[in-house]
Scaffold this motif. Structure first.
Motif, PDB file in Angstrom:
ATOM      1  N   UNK A  96       0.770  -1.314   0.005  1.00  7.73           N
ATOM      2  CA  UNK A  96      -0.067  -0.055   0.121  1.00  7.73           C
ATOM      3  C   UNK A  96       0.728   1.106  -0.108  1.00  7.73           C
ATOM      4  N   UNK A  97       2.076   1.066   0.815  1.00  2.00           N
ATOM      5  CA  UNK A  97       2.859   2.293   0.893  1.00  2.00           C
ATOM      6  C   UNK A  97       3.371   2.617  -0.633  1.00  2.00           C
ATOM      7  N   UNK A  98       3.913   1.669  -1.458  1.00  2.00           N
ATOM      8  CA  UNK A  98       4.282   1.919  -2.874  1.00  2.00           C
ATOM      9  C   UNK A  98       3.204   2.270  -3.711  1.00  2.00           C
ATOM     10  N   UNK A  99       2.074   1.791  -3.496  1.00  2.00           N
ATOM     11  CA  UNK A  99       1.010   2.107  -4.235  1.00  2.00           C
ATOM     12  C   UNK A  99       0.686   3.616  -3.879  1.00  2.00           C
ATOM     13  N   UNK A 100       0.937   4.140  -2.776  1.00  2.53           N
ATOM     14  CA  UNK A 100       0.614   5.364  -2.445  1.00  2.53           C
ATOM     15  C   UNK A 100       1.716   6.582  -2.873  1.00  2.53           C
ATOM     16  N   UNK A 101       2.980   6.045  -2.853  1.00  4.86           N
ATOM     17  CA  UNK A 101       4.030   7.034  -3.075  1.00  4.86           C
ATOM     18  C   UNK A 101       5.199   6.213  -3.396  1.00  4.86           C
ATOM     19  N   UNK A 102       5.700   6.543  -4.643  1.00  4.29           N
ATOM     20  CA  UNK A 102       6.954   5.567  -5.171  1.00  4.29           C
ATOM     21  C   UNK A 102       8.203   5.809  -4.134  1.00  4.29           C
ATOM     22  N   UNK A 103       8.187   6.717  -3.404  1.00  2.00           N
ATOM     23  CA  UNK A 103       9.511   7.080  -2.367  1.00  2.00           C
ATOM     24  C   UNK A 103       9.065   6.525  -1.090  1.00  2.00           C
ATOM     25  N   UNK A 104       8.316   5.462  -0.922  1.00  2.00           N
ATOM     26  CA  UNK A 104       7.896   5.259   0.464  1.00  2.00           C
ATOM     27  C   UNK A 104       8.987   4.560   1.359  1.00  2.00           C
ATOM     28  N   UNK A 105       9.259   4.870   2.458  1.00  2.00           N
ATOM     29  CA  UNK A 105      10.307   4.514   3.301  1.00  2.00           C
ATOM     30  C   UNK A 105       9.923   3.146   3.772  1.00  2.00           C
ATOM     31  N   UNK A 106      11.082   2.341   3.848  1.00  2.00           N
ATOM     32  CA  UNK A 106      10.878   1.061   4.509  1.00  2.00           C
ATOM     33  C   UNK A 106      10.604   0.819   5.975  1.00  2.00           C
ATOM     34  N   UNK A 107      10.881   1.732   6.681  1.00  2.00           N
ATOM     35  CA  UNK A 107      10.512   1.933   8.119  1.00  2.00           C
ATOM     36  C   UNK A 107      10.104   3.449   8.726  1.00  2.00           C
ATOM     37  N   UNK A 108       9.555   3.335   9.766  1.00  3.49           N
ATOM     38  CA  UNK A 108       8.854   4.622  10.117  1.00  3.49           C
ATOM     39  C   UNK A 108       9.229   4.615  11.682  1.00  3.49           C
ATOM     40  N   UNK A 109       9.975   5.617  12.036  1.00  7.63           N
ATOM     41  CA  UNK A 109      10.130   5.843  13.760  1.00  7.63           C
ATOM     42  C   UNK A 109       9.127   6.332  14.308  1.00  7.63           C
ATOM     43  N   UNK A 110       8.620   5.865  15.408  1.00  6.56           N
ATOM     44  CA  UNK A 110       7.545   6.157  16.145  1.00  6.56           C
ATOM     45  C   UNK A 110       7.812   6.606  17.642  1.00  6.56           C
ATOM     46  N   UNK A 111       7.003   7.559  18.066  1.00  3.01           N
ATOM     47  CA  UNK A 111       7.078   8.082  19.490  1.00  3.01           C
ATOM     48  C   UNK A 111       6.617   7.081  20.602  1.00  3.01           C
TER      49      UNK A 111
END
Length: 341
Positions: A96-111
């Motif tokens: 879904x991330x790649x479908x939404x945007x070609x430059x999607x990150x592989x990981x996301x930092x969270x608080x």
């Protein structure tokens, strides 16, 4: 399109704009597009979205092929939009991330979120979060006096050192004089806050712009639901906007808003509305696709006593890895696709 209700208990009750809640009630949405079955989740949270009955009615009224849902039912819109996007991504063989945007990150930092405890409780929770790998801490403030909250933040900073990002979230608790007092005291204490979230009530957008924040970034959260995301963005007041896909009406709409915000130099933090695993995983994909890179508020699975399915993206060392299978999470939700909740 098929819609099935579900209800999940929380580990402990939470305070929201609509009062105390001890469970999350929503709907699992399933849409078939050829051989692809897309999953969506509509879990309303009054104060942010429509209520449960309004959400149910909106879902019942939609044409599953091409119908839309009005802006007064963002949770229902989220459920349908997500299911359609998941089906499209699965059909394309993309996450879904790649479908939404070609430059999607592989990981996301969270608080990590630190609640409104005593100084010792606050210090202890902060140390535990840092030991678990979190590099960003959001601390609830506003329920105590300004000096008491500054003392809590000072204790955290002393305990975790300078390498950890601190955020303060007042949930709209202060009047302008209190907010000014907080910013001044925080500056004097050299707390090095990354931003203060929603210091004033949600409707007070212009008043936020009049605050002397002493160089600390200002984030708006509740204001997006109160006056609308576009009005907040056009005001130019916020350095950061806190985006909840459930409240904004879906992953595509959230990403479109995030791109407009980034074009204006406004950072985006993606958070959940205490969602079940389907919407939470979708929020992770959205966070991976947004143009800005700040730690996001997605580490909320532990608030639920049970969930719809196993979490395909647990927090590890303060990060969540975006599932790279087709759609939301490859085959991780196969039982939900076949059988529902």
């Amino acid at each position: 399109m098929r819609v099935d209700p579900f209800a999940l208990r929380l580990r402990s009750s939470l305070s929201t704009a609509a009062g105390e809640i001890d469970r999350r009630e929503g709907f699992l949405v399933r849409v078939e597009r050829g051989d692809a079955v897309g999953l969506g989740e509509a879990t309303p949270l009054p104060g942010w979205t429509e209520g449960y009955e309004e959400c149910e009615g909106a879902l019942e009224s939609v044409d599953d092929r091409d119908g839309d849902i009005g802006p007064d039912a963002p949770a229902a819109r989220h459920g349908v939009e997500l299911a359609r996007a998941d089906a499209a991504a699965r059909a394309a063989g993309e996450s879904l991330a790649r479908y939404l945007g070609d430059d999607a990150a592989e990981t996301v930092a969270v608080n990590a979120t630190i609640g409104d405890g005593s100084v010792e409780e606050t210090r202890s929770a902060a140390r535990e979060a840092v030991r678990d790998g979190y590099a960003a801490l959001k601390v609830k403030v506003g329920a105590r006096s300004v000096p008491a909250d500054v003392a809590r933040l000072r204790a955290i900073r002393a305990a975790v050192g300078d390498g950890v990002e601190l955020r303060a979230d007042a949930n709209g608790a202060w009047e302008p004089a209190e907010a000014e007092s907080f910013f001044a005291a925080a500056a004097d204490a050299a707390l090095d806050l990354a931003y203060v979230e929603q210091p004033l009530p949600p409707q007070s957008v212009a008043e936020h712009g009049a605050l002397d924040s002493r160089g600390v970034d200002l984030a708006l959260d509740e204001s997006l639901a109160a006056v609308g995301p576009d009005a907040v963005l056009e005001s130019g007041v916020a350095d950061v906007v806190v985006c909840k896909p459930m409240a904004l009406g879906g992953p595509v709409r959230t990403l479109e808003f995030a791109e407009r915000a980034a074009a204006r130099g406004t950072d985006v933090v993606v958070t959940t509305t205490i969602d079940a695993v389907v919407a939470r995983t979708a929020a992770l994909h959205v966070a991976a696709a947004v143009p800005t890179r700040r730690a996001c508020g997605l580490a909320t699975a532990s608030l639920l006593a049970a969930d719809l399915a196993a979490d395909p993206a647990p927090v590890e060392d303060g990060e969540m890895r975006v599932p790279d299978g087709p759609g939301l999470a490859g085959d991780a939700f196969e039982s939900l696709r076949r059988n529902g909740p």
